[in-house]
Design a protein around this motif. Structure first.
Motif, PDB file in Angstrom:
ATOM      1  N   ALA B   2       0.956  -1.200  -0.027  1.00  0.00           N
ATOM      2  CA  ALA B   2       0.095   0.044   0.083  1.00  0.00           C
ATOM      3  C   ALA B   2       0.699   1.512  -0.050  1.00  0.00           C
ATOM      4  CB  ALA B   2      -1.009  -0.040   1.243  1.00  0.00           C
ATOM      5  N   GLU B   3       0.850   1.998  -1.176  1.00  0.00           N
ATOM      6  CA  GLU B   3       1.586   3.300  -1.233  1.00  0.00           C
ATOM      7  C   GLU B   3       0.611   4.340  -0.904  1.00  0.00           C
ATOM      8  OE1 GLU B   3       4.957   1.209  -3.019  1.00  0.00           O
ATOM      9  OE2 GLU B   3       4.639   3.168  -1.844  1.00  0.00           O
ATOM     10  N   ARG B   4       1.015   5.323  -0.193  1.00  0.00           N
ATOM     11  CA  ARG B   4       0.013   6.562  -0.066  1.00  0.00           C
ATOM     12  C   ARG B   4       0.079   6.975  -1.472  1.00  0.00           C
ATOM     13  NH1 ARG B   4       2.642   8.456   4.253  1.00  0.00           N
ATOM     14  NH2 ARG B   4       2.172  10.710   3.618  1.00  0.00           N
ATOM     15  N   PRO B   5      -1.046   7.698  -1.901  1.00  0.00           N
ATOM     16  CA  PRO B   5      -1.342   8.150  -3.180  1.00  0.00           C
ATOM     17  C   PRO B   5      -0.126   9.404  -3.458  1.00  0.00           C
ATOM     18  CG  PRO B   5      -3.481   8.120  -2.242  1.00  0.00           C
ATOM     19  CD  PRO B   5      -2.742   7.636  -1.201  1.00  0.00           C
ATOM     20  N   GLU B   6       0.068  10.242  -2.520  1.00  0.00           N
ATOM     21  CA  GLU B   6       1.061  11.225  -2.790  1.00  0.00           C
ATOM     22  C   GLU B   6       2.421  10.804  -3.042  1.00  0.00           C
ATOM     23  OE1 GLU B   6      -1.140  11.109  -0.082  1.00  0.00           O
ATOM     24  OE2 GLU B   6      -0.449  11.680   1.852  1.00  0.00           O
ATOM     25  N   ASP B   7       2.715   9.742  -2.346  1.00  0.00           N
ATOM     26  CA  ASP B   7       4.039   9.060  -2.473  1.00  0.00           C
ATOM     27  C   ASP B   7       4.369   8.849  -3.886  1.00  0.00           C
ATOM     28  OD1 ASP B   7       4.449   9.156   0.079  1.00  0.00           O
ATOM     29  OD2 ASP B   7       4.039   7.105   0.604  1.00  0.00           O
ATOM     30  N   LEU B   8       3.480   8.558  -4.719  1.00  0.00           N
ATOM     31  CA  LEU B   8       3.704   8.156  -6.242  1.00  0.00           C
ATOM     32  C   LEU B   8       3.729   9.610  -7.048  1.00  0.00           C
ATOM     33  CD1 LEU B   8       1.987   4.772  -6.732  1.00  0.00           C
ATOM     34  CD2 LEU B   8       4.444   5.248  -6.332  1.00  0.00           C
ATOM     35  N   ASN B   9       3.401  10.754  -6.412  1.00  0.00           N
ATOM     36  CA  ASN B   9       3.259  11.765  -7.246  1.00  0.00           C
ATOM     37  C   ASN B   9       4.773  12.620  -7.104  1.00  0.00           C
ATOM     38  OD1 ASN B   9       0.769  11.537  -8.157  1.00  0.00           O
ATOM     39  ND2 ASN B   9      -0.058  12.443  -6.038  1.00  0.00           N
ATOM     40  N   LEU B  10       4.954  13.362  -8.052  1.00  0.00           N
ATOM     41  CA  LEU B  10       6.072  14.067  -7.996  1.00  0.00           C
ATOM     42  C   LEU B  10       5.966  15.671  -7.279  1.00  0.00           C
ATOM     43  CD1 LEU B  10       7.636  12.912 -10.940  1.00  0.00           C
ATOM     44  CD2 LEU B  10       8.669  12.753  -8.844  1.00  0.00           C
ATOM     45  N   PRO B  11       6.660  16.447  -6.826  1.00  0.00           N
ATOM     46  CA  PRO B  11       6.164  17.395  -6.054  1.00  0.00           C
ATOM     47  C   PRO B  11       5.805  18.743  -7.010  1.00  0.00           C
ATOM     48  CG  PRO B  11       8.536  17.185  -5.439  1.00  0.00           C
ATOM     49  CD  PRO B  11       8.113  15.908  -6.536  1.00  0.00           C
ATOM     50  N   ASN B  12       4.811  19.286  -6.855  1.00  0.00           N
ATOM     51  CA  ASN B  12       4.089  20.283  -7.660  1.00  0.00           C
ATOM     52  C   ASN B  12       5.044  21.346  -7.974  1.00  0.00           C
ATOM     53  OD1 ASN B  12       1.832  19.296  -8.169  1.00  0.00           O
ATOM     54  ND2 ASN B  12       0.671  20.154  -6.468  1.00  0.00           N
ATOM     55  N   ALA B  13       5.866  21.812  -7.033  1.00  0.00           N
ATOM     56  CA  ALA B  13       6.661  23.196  -7.191  1.00  0.00           C
ATOM     57  C   ALA B  13       7.663  22.833  -8.348  1.00  0.00           C
ATOM     58  CB  ALA B  13       7.440  23.392  -5.756  1.00  0.00           C
ATOM     59  N   VAL B  14       8.132  21.721  -8.222  1.00  0.00           N
ATOM     60  CA  VAL B  14       9.504  21.381  -8.992  1.00  0.00           C
ATOM     61  C   VAL B  14       8.929  21.219 -10.522  1.00  0.00           C
ATOM     62  CG1 VAL B  14      11.057  19.921  -9.517  1.00  0.00           C
ATOM     63  CG2 VAL B  14      10.723  20.316  -7.036  1.00  0.00           C
ATOM     64  N   ILE B  15       7.783  20.280 -10.627  1.00  0.00           N
ATOM     65  CA  ILE B  15       7.156  20.146 -11.843  1.00  0.00           C
ATOM     66  C   ILE B  15       6.960  21.598 -12.491  1.00  0.00           C
ATOM     67  CG2 ILE B  15       5.116  19.187 -13.100  1.00  0.00           C
ATOM     68  CD1 ILE B  15       6.795  17.195 -12.312  1.00  0.00           C
ATOM     69  N   THR B  16       6.233  22.398 -11.772  1.00  0.00           N
ATOM     70  CA  THR B  16       5.675  23.541 -12.233  1.00  0.00           C
ATOM     71  C   THR B  16       6.943  24.481 -12.764  1.00  0.00           C
ATOM     72  OG1 THR B  16       4.078  23.754 -10.730  1.00  0.00           O
ATOM     73  CG2 THR B  16       4.461  25.763 -11.805  1.00  0.00           C
ATOM     74  N   ARG B  17       8.034  24.377 -11.851  1.00  0.00           N
ATOM     75  CA  ARG B  17       9.197  24.966 -12.455  1.00  0.00           C
ATOM     76  C   ARG B  17       9.863  24.645 -13.719  1.00  0.00           C
ATOM     77  NH1 ARG B  17      14.355  24.242 -10.319  1.00  0.00           N
ATOM     78  NH2 ARG B  17      13.248  23.526  -8.407  1.00  0.00           N
ATOM     79  N   ILE B  18       9.797  23.074 -13.854  1.00  0.00           N
ATOM     80  CA  ILE B  18      10.529  22.796 -14.980  1.00  0.00           C
ATOM     81  C   ILE B  18       9.527  22.887 -16.384  1.00  0.00           C
ATOM     82  CG2 ILE B  18      10.943  20.366 -16.338  1.00  0.00           C
ATOM     83  CD1 ILE B  18      11.477  19.175 -13.437  1.00  0.00           C
ATOM     84  N   ILE B  19       8.219  23.067 -16.018  1.00  0.00           N
ATOM     85  CA  ILE B  19       7.399  23.383 -17.223  1.00  0.00           C
ATOM     86  C   ILE B  19       7.721  25.038 -17.595  1.00  0.00           C
ATOM     87  CG2 ILE B  19       5.058  23.711 -17.900  1.00  0.00           C
ATOM     88  CD1 ILE B  19       4.439  21.510 -16.157  1.00  0.00           C
ATOM     89  N   LYS B  20       7.537  25.767 -16.646  1.00  0.00           N
ATOM     90  CA  LYS B  20       7.611  27.228 -16.976  1.00  0.00           C
ATOM     91  C   LYS B  20       9.163  27.556 -17.445  1.00  0.00           C
ATOM     92  CE  LYS B  20       5.003  30.181 -14.219  1.00  0.00           C
ATOM     93  NZ  LYS B  20       3.526  30.019 -13.854  1.00  0.00           N
ATOM     94  N   GLU B  21      10.295  26.777 -17.127  1.00  0.00           N
ATOM     95  CA  GLU B  21      11.529  26.903 -17.664  1.00  0.00           C
ATOM     96  C   GLU B  21      11.450  26.611 -19.275  1.00  0.00           C
ATOM     97  OE1 GLU B  21      14.386  25.362 -15.057  1.00  0.00           O
ATOM     98  OE2 GLU B  21      14.080  27.098 -13.649  1.00  0.00           O
ATOM     99  N   ALA B  22      10.810  25.748 -19.639  1.00  0.00           N
ATOM    100  CA  ALA B  22      10.354  24.929 -20.990  1.00  0.00           C
ATOM    101  C   ALA B  22       9.763  25.781 -21.951  1.00  0.00           C
ATOM    102  CB  ALA B  22      10.086  23.549 -20.977  1.00  0.00           C
ATOM    103  N   LEU B  23       8.776  26.819 -21.381  1.00  0.00           N
ATOM    104  CA  LEU B  23       7.797  27.270 -22.074  1.00  0.00           C
ATOM    105  C   LEU B  23       8.394  28.695 -22.421  1.00  0.00           C
ATOM    106  CD1 LEU B  23       4.270  26.099 -21.001  1.00  0.00           C
ATOM    107  CD2 LEU B  23       5.431  25.614 -23.224  1.00  0.00           C
ATOM    108  N   PRO B  24       7.881  29.424 -23.470  1.00  0.00           N
ATOM    109  CA  PRO B  24       8.326  30.686 -23.712  1.00  0.00           C
ATOM    110  C   PRO B  24       7.769  31.666 -22.513  1.00  0.00           C
ATOM    111  CG  PRO B  24       7.044  29.669 -25.522  1.00  0.00           C
ATOM    112  CD  PRO B  24       6.979  28.837 -24.615  1.00  0.00           C
ATOM    113  N   ASP B  25       8.523  32.695 -22.301  1.00  0.00           N
ATOM    114  CA  ASP B  25       8.059  33.745 -21.225  1.00  0.00           C
ATOM    115  C   ASP B  25       6.642  33.975 -21.229  1.00  0.00           C
ATOM    116  OD1 ASP B  25      11.190  35.342 -21.072  1.00  0.00           O
ATOM    117  OD2 ASP B  25      10.241  33.652 -19.853  1.00  0.00           O
ATOM    118  N   GLY B  26       5.823  34.077 -20.350  1.00  0.00           N
ATOM    119  CA  GLY B  26       4.481  34.903 -20.244  1.00  0.00           C
ATOM    120  C   GLY B  26       3.367  33.592 -20.688  1.00  0.00           C
ATOM    121  N   VAL B  27       3.845  32.506 -20.932  1.00  0.00           N
ATOM    122  CA  VAL B  27       2.741  31.542 -21.113  1.00  0.00           C
ATOM    123  C   VAL B  27       2.434  30.899 -19.923  1.00  0.00           C
ATOM    124  CG1 VAL B  27       2.332  29.277 -22.288  1.00  0.00           C
ATOM    125  CG2 VAL B  27       3.724  31.073 -23.446  1.00  0.00           C
ATOM    126  N   ASN B  28       1.178  30.740 -19.475  1.00  0.00           N
ATOM    127  CA  ASN B  28       0.425  30.389 -18.347  1.00  0.00           C
ATOM    128  C   ASN B  28       0.422  28.785 -18.564  1.00  0.00           C
ATOM    129  OD1 ASN B  28       0.598  32.680 -16.843  1.00  0.00           O
ATOM    130  ND2 ASN B  28      -1.105  33.447 -17.852  1.00  0.00           N
TER     131      ASN B  28
END
Lengths: 129, 90
Positions: B2-28
């Motif tokens: 039994a894994e707790r659901p959140e254990d299989l997720n990656l941290p939101n903050a890091v994911i968001t940062r990776i996405i933002k750095e990949a997309l052009p400036d100003g894209v939400n």
């Protein structure tokens, strides 16, 4: 694209990757047949996951509908999962969304088709006997 | 297991940062899109692990190593990752 300096610190490997290795490891270990994972494999998987996130985001943004768009939306991702072979493994977890009313209409039409087919069959039986 | 659901997720903050750095400036990124990418990333890890493990088993090894992961990337048609991954090893 923010990339990292290739350095040879003691903890050089750790710094090349933003995703937490411990969490990546938990996910990898949840895979049934995996016994153990060496450190390099762990780091590479974490790094590959970052590259994947970048690729999925930029691909979906570029292939999204309309030009000069200001946002990446869920439907951009769902379209990518459906239309790109590379990302097809995501199709089940990123399904396209349709309006509930449209879905109910599709169900209704399907049922009507099935009833019509059954009707044809029994007509044929009657004709033969 | 039994894994707790959140254990299989990656941290939101890091994911968001990776996405933002990949997309052009100003894209939400919509919250829904970010959450979807996070789920996709977890699925990617599972798929890559399973694939890499097949290579390890073929080589009669019980420990996943770097070359298994690289072979998995090839198999999954993410060849574009191979060069940056090799650089990460140096």
């Amino acid at each position: 694209m923010a990339d990292v300096a290739v350095g040879k610190d003691k903890c050089g490997e750790q710094r090349l990757v933003s995703l937490p290795l411990s969490r990546i490891r938990v996910i990898m270990k949840s895979s049934p047949e995996v016994s153990s994972i060496n450190q390099e494999a762990l780091v590479l998987t974490a790094k590959a996951t970052e590259l994947f996130v970048q690729y999925l985001a930029t691909y979906s943004y570029r292939h999204g509908s309309g030009k000069e768009r200001k946002a990446l939306t869920y439907s951009d991702l769902a379209n990518t999962a459906e239309e790109s072979e590379t990302f097809q493994f995501l199709a089940d977890i990123l399904p396209k969304k349709i309006l509930a009313s449209k879905y109910l209409k599709m169900l209704k039409e399907k049922r009507e088709d099935e009833e019509a087919n059954d009707g044809d069959k029994s007509d044929n039986d009657e004709a033969e006997s | 297991m039994a894994e707790r659901p959140e254990d299989l997720n990656l941290p939101n903050a890091v994911i968001t940062r990776i996405i933002k750095e990949a997309l052009p400036d100003g894209v939400n990124i919509s919250k829904e899109a970010r959450s979807a990418i996070s789920r996709a990333a977890s699925v990617f890890v599972l798929y890559a692990t399973s694939c890499a493990n097949n290579f390890a088993m073929k080589g009669k090894r019980k420990t996943l190593n770097a070359s298994d992961v690289l072979s998995a990337m090839e198999e999954m048609e993410f060849q574009r990752f191979i060069t940056p991954l090799k650089e990460a090893l140096e």
